[in-house]
Design a protein around this motif. Structure first.
Motif, PDB file in Angstrom:
ATOM      1  N   LYS A 308       0.642  -1.386  -0.274  1.00  0.00           N
ATOM      2  CA  LYS A 308      -0.167  -0.152   0.064  1.00  0.00           C
ATOM      3  C   LYS A 308       1.142   1.567  -0.005  1.00  0.00           C
ATOM      4  O   LYS A 308       0.360   2.502  -0.714  1.00  0.00           O
ATOM      5  N   VAL A 312       0.840   4.244  -2.940  1.00  0.00           N
ATOM      6  CA  VAL A 312      -0.012   5.376  -2.608  1.00  0.00           C
ATOM      7  C   VAL A 312       1.780   6.449  -3.162  1.00  0.00           C
ATOM      8  O   VAL A 312       2.059   7.631  -3.550  1.00  0.00           O
ATOM      9  N   ASN A 316       1.101   9.622  -5.595  1.00  0.00           N
ATOM     10  CA  ASN A 316       2.160  10.801  -5.422  1.00  0.00           C
ATOM     11  C   ASN A 316       2.311  11.250  -6.251  1.00  0.00           C
ATOM     12  O   ASN A 316       2.311  12.418  -6.619  1.00  0.00           O
ATOM     13  N   ASP A 322      -2.434  13.221  -2.200  1.00  0.00           N
ATOM     14  CA  ASP A 322      -2.257  11.783  -0.823  1.00  0.00           C
ATOM     15  C   ASP A 322      -3.623  10.998  -0.823  1.00  0.00           C
ATOM     16  O   ASP A 322      -4.301  11.557  -1.114  1.00  0.00           O
ATOM     17  N   SER A 324      -3.135   8.907   0.879  1.00  0.00           N
ATOM     18  CA  SER A 324      -3.369   7.530   2.176  1.00  0.00           C
ATOM     19  C   SER A 324      -4.100   7.803   2.784  1.00  0.00           C
ATOM     20  O   SER A 324      -4.676   6.267   3.252  1.00  0.00           O
ATOM     21  N   ILE A 331      -7.504   3.069  -3.689  1.00  0.00           N
ATOM     22  CA  ILE A 331      -5.889   3.283  -3.730  1.00  0.00           C
ATOM     23  C   ILE A 331      -5.952   1.664  -5.047  1.00  0.00           C
ATOM     24  O   ILE A 331      -5.046   2.524  -5.991  1.00  0.00           O
TER      25      ILE A 331
END
Length: 371
Positions: A308, A312, A316, A322, A324, A331
């Motif tokens: 993950k 992320v 980004n 972002d 997260s 995601i």
């Protein structure tokens, strides 16, 4: 910065009778104008190359003495890899001709020269640029953004451009979407690394990734040992509380619940990181790293990062957002879209915001030119 590709077709060249080098003169590698780019969501964004940005001394000088490559490499061309990628050089006479940027070039690689003579005659210019969301109009064409700080990294000879491409060396260069050029099949170079006390032969390009995975697995083994220690301590606490009064029994039950939970974590971890499951975990992680590197750069350190966290970071770097705090499903879906975008039409790779790139730039996603 983002990366872009401008294309022109080789149709006029000469061969040095003494050396066999191929010379191409007065190539229009970029021109002023408004051009369409395909955004990640499938919509079209009009981006402008304005005279004050394309025809500056900095942009023009960036076309001098730049490497010529056979297809676009998947990394920025520099002193560390030029012996691998450079097949020739542009001259030092980059200049402005009307609204176009032109330069001569010399190709010195025999294999590439043979391919050009057989019809591989598309030039695709890899450069970096900052895209600013400034709307306006240029010569009757409306645009949504402006390309700033244009810096050329290399000129690639590629097999094909878009259908209907009629630009020649004596005309304007085209800005377009191009399909990913298929990479050449090279004989795999191997190296030997040491894992768990044994010598293992792996592909040289994968050695660093495997060593990092090995380090990650050792970290996982350490975590398993820590879980075992906690289980042992909680089990001892549970046994000590057995036979006590009701309050003590309650504490014993709580300790047992914790121990059972840790035992499950241990079983899950052992199942995940042993036997065939370990091989699959390594393969899956290597694949994920390969998918993320075009966006975060080859020098990125993935040690200790979860899948993950890697996704992320890639999102980004590619789109400057972002995610997260989003759900795992969100995601995963976003990263899959990012992968599809890269494999479907991006040439070059993406890196960090300040990282030099071919025509796949730093923090934002690769774009496509439309003919």
């Amino acid at each position: 910065m983002l990366t872009r590709y401008d294309s022109a077709t080789i149709n006029r060249f000469s061969v040095d009778s003494q050396t066999g080098y191929l010379h191409v003169r007065n190539v229009p590698i970029a021109r002023v104008g408004v051009f369409p780019y395909l955004k990640p969501d499938g919509s079209i964004q009009m981006e402008a190359k304005l005279p004050d940005d394309l025809l500056t001394d900095s942009a023009v000088e960036s076309a001098n003495s730049k490497p010529i490559t056979d297809n676009h490499p998947n990394e920025s061309v520099n002193i560390n890899n030029s012996s691998k990628y450079a097949k020739g050089l542009t001259a030092t006479n980059a200049h402005v001709d009307g609204d176009k940027l032109k330069v001569d070039m010399t190709i010195m690689d025999g294999s590439l020269i043979d391919e050009i003579k057989k019809g591989k005659q598309e030039l695709s210019i890899g450069f970096q640029t900052d895209v600013e969301p400034v709307a306006g109009e240029y010569k009757g064409m409306k645009y949504d953004s402006v390309q700033r700080n244009i810096q050329i990294n290399h000129v690639a000879v590629v097999a094909r451009g878009r259908a209907g491409h009629t630009v020649r060396l004596t005309g304007d260069s085209a800005e377009m979407v191009q399909d990913q050029e298929p990479s050449k099949e090279n004989q795999m170079e191997t190296t030997t690394i040491r894992m768990d006390g044994a010598d293992v032969t792996v592909a040289q390009a994968d050695a660093d990734k495997i060593l990092k995975l090995d380090a990650d697995n050792k970290a996982n083994a350490k975590k398993i040992d820590e879980l075992n220690a906690q289980i042992k301590a909680l089990t001892a606490e549970r046994d000590k509380l057995k036979g006590s009064a009701d309050s003590a029994n309650k504490q014993a039950d709580e300790a047992k619940a914790k121990a059972d939970s840790l035992e499950k974590q241990l079983a899950d971890a052992e199942k995940k990181f042993t036997g065939d499951a370990l091989d699959k975990a390594i393969a899956d992680r290597m694949e994920l790293i390969d998918q993320a590197k075009p966006f975060v750069g080859d020098s990125a350190d993935f040690t200790g990062k979860s899948a993950k966290e890697i996704k992320v970071e890639a999102i980004n770097k590619a789109d400057s957002i972002d995610v997260s705090d989003k759900s795992d499903d969100y995601i995963d879906a976003y990263f899959d879209s990012l992968k599809n975008r890269n494999t479907a039409g991006v040439i070059g790779y993406n890196g960090s915001k300040n990282e030099d790139k071919t025509d796949g730039a730093d923090e934002m996603p690769d774009r496509y030119h439309l003919a």
